[in-house]
Design a protein around this motif. Structure first.
Motif, PDB file in Angstrom:
ATOM      1  N   ALA A 137      -1.650  10.789  -2.301  1.00  0.00           N
ATOM      2  CA  ALA A 137      -0.261  10.994  -2.727  1.00  0.00           C
ATOM      3  C   ALA A 137       0.095  10.072  -3.885  1.00  0.00           C
ATOM      4  O   ALA A 137       0.812  10.468  -4.818  1.00  0.00           O
ATOM      5  N   ALA A 138      -0.426   8.849  -3.843  1.00  0.00           N
ATOM      6  CA  ALA A 138      -0.157   7.899  -4.927  1.00  0.00           C
ATOM      7  C   ALA A 138      -0.737   8.389  -6.240  1.00  0.00           C
ATOM      8  O   ALA A 138      -0.106   8.266  -7.300  1.00  0.00           O
ATOM      9  N   VAL A 139      -1.952   8.946  -6.180  1.00  0.00           N
ATOM     10  CA  VAL A 139      -2.577   9.492  -7.392  1.00  0.00           C
ATOM     11  C   VAL A 139      -1.815  10.723  -7.871  1.00  0.00           C
ATOM     12  O   VAL A 139      -1.537  10.879  -9.066  1.00  0.00           O
ATOM     13  N   ARG A 140      -1.448  11.574  -6.931  1.00  0.00           N
ATOM     14  CA  ARG A 140      -0.779  12.838  -7.283  1.00  0.00           C
ATOM     15  C   ARG A 140       0.607  12.603  -7.868  1.00  0.00           C
ATOM     16  O   ARG A 140       1.007  13.233  -8.847  1.00  0.00           O
ATOM     17  N   PHE A 141       1.367  11.689  -7.266  1.00  0.00           N
ATOM     18  CA  PHE A 141       2.750  11.482  -7.687  1.00  0.00           C
ATOM     19  C   PHE A 141       2.944  10.180  -8.462  1.00  0.00           C
ATOM     20  O   PHE A 141       4.071   9.765  -8.721  1.00  0.00           O
ATOM     21  N   LEU A 143       2.543   7.017  -7.674  1.00  0.00           N
ATOM     22  CA  LEU A 143       3.274   5.978  -6.971  1.00  0.00           C
ATOM     23  C   LEU A 143       2.723   4.607  -7.359  1.00  0.00           C
ATOM     24  O   LEU A 143       1.528   4.444  -7.575  1.00  0.00           O
ATOM     25  N   GLN A 144       3.607   3.633  -7.451  1.00  0.00           N
ATOM     26  CA  GLN A 144       3.206   2.281  -7.812  1.00  0.00           C
ATOM     27  C   GLN A 144       3.987   1.274  -6.987  1.00  0.00           C
ATOM     28  O   GLN A 144       5.141   1.507  -6.624  1.00  0.00           O
ATOM     29  N   ALA A 145       3.354   0.152  -6.692  1.00  0.00           N
ATOM     30  CA  ALA A 145       4.062  -0.925  -6.013  1.00  0.00           C
ATOM     31  C   ALA A 145       5.097  -1.507  -6.975  1.00  0.00           C
ATOM     32  O   ALA A 145       4.847  -1.594  -8.180  1.00  0.00           O
ATOM     33  N   ASP A 147      -1.002  -4.286  -7.858  1.00  0.00           N
ATOM     34  CA  ASP A 147      -1.334  -3.008  -7.220  1.00  0.00           C
ATOM     35  C   ASP A 147      -0.581  -1.854  -7.849  1.00  0.00           C
ATOM     36  O   ASP A 147       0.124  -1.101  -7.183  1.00  0.00           O
ATOM     37  N   ARG A 148      -0.729  -1.703  -9.167  1.00  0.00           N
ATOM     38  CA  ARG A 148      -0.025  -0.632  -9.858  1.00  0.00           C
ATOM     39  C   ARG A 148      -0.643   0.733  -9.585  1.00  0.00           C
ATOM     40  O   ARG A 148      -0.071   1.749  -9.934  1.00  0.00           O
TER      41      ARG A 148
END
Length: 204
Positions: free
Chosen positions: A186-190, A192-194, A144-145
């Motif tokens: 937010a994950a796309v914007r910043f 974020l990765q597991a 889940d990167r």
């Protein structure tokens, strides 16, 4: 209204499946299969677990929409790629809606909160897993990167918690969907990765 939103989510998921078909250099049949599996796979798995007739087989729209998405990508995939930021927004909305609806159906069927959360996640990402397996990629659920499964998990957990607290209906669905949507955006914007296991380098 719910069915309209459902079809919008299916359309966006189908676009992503068809685009994978383009990247893997599949023909139009392969693209249609990936589009349909991405869009409908999670809901079909959910309904089979619930021992119910899959919703995808109750309306012509659920068949036509993925095929329409395939046609669009087949002829205009460079243009679709250019508007991917917009597509990603709708994809995040579909992710939120699917995990909330899947969790709600499981709770209404008498599942425990834990199992309902799992079924909500399956509804949201199951199609993507089928797409990745069919296209020969590592399923996003296992790697889940892109921080895709985690927002669905947290949204499903909120939906189950609200159901236990006897807060149900569209406000609960909206709250869970908005949480999932916000985390995914937010994950796309910043970026974020597991996290990976300690000492393991990320794949390029």
């Amino acid at each position: 209204m719910t069915q309209v939103l459902d079809l919008v989510g299916i359309f966006v998921f189908a676009l992503s499946g068809a685009l994978v078909g383009v990247r893997r250099r599949l023909d139009v049949v392969g693209m249609a299969v990936l589009a349909s599996m991405t869009a409908l796979g999670g809901g079909i798995l959910r309904d089979l677990i619930l021992d119910a007739r899959p919703v995808a087989f109750t309306s012509v729209g659920y068949v036509v929409v993925p095929l329409a998405a395939t046609v669009i990508v087949f002829f205009w995939h460079p243009h679709v790629l250019r508007v991917m930021p917009v597509v990603n927004v709708f994809d995040a909305a579909g992710l939120g809606l699917f995990c909330a609806v899947g969790t709600e159906k499981a709770m209404n069927a008498g599942f425990s909160p834990l199992h309902a959360v799992l079924l909500g996640v399956i509804t949201a990402v199951g199609g993507g897993v089928l797409r990745d397996v069919l296209s020969g990629q590592v399923p996003i659920l296992l790697y889940d990167r892109q921080f895709y499964a985690v927002p669905a998990l947290l949204g499903s957990a909120l939906m189950a918690a609200l159901h236990v607290a006897d807060l149900r209906g569209w406000p609960a669905t909206l709250a869970a969907a908005v949480l999932t949507f916000g985390l995914r955006i937010a994950a796309v914007r910043f970026r974020l990765q597991a996290p990976l296991a300690r000492g393991v380098a990320a794949q390029e």
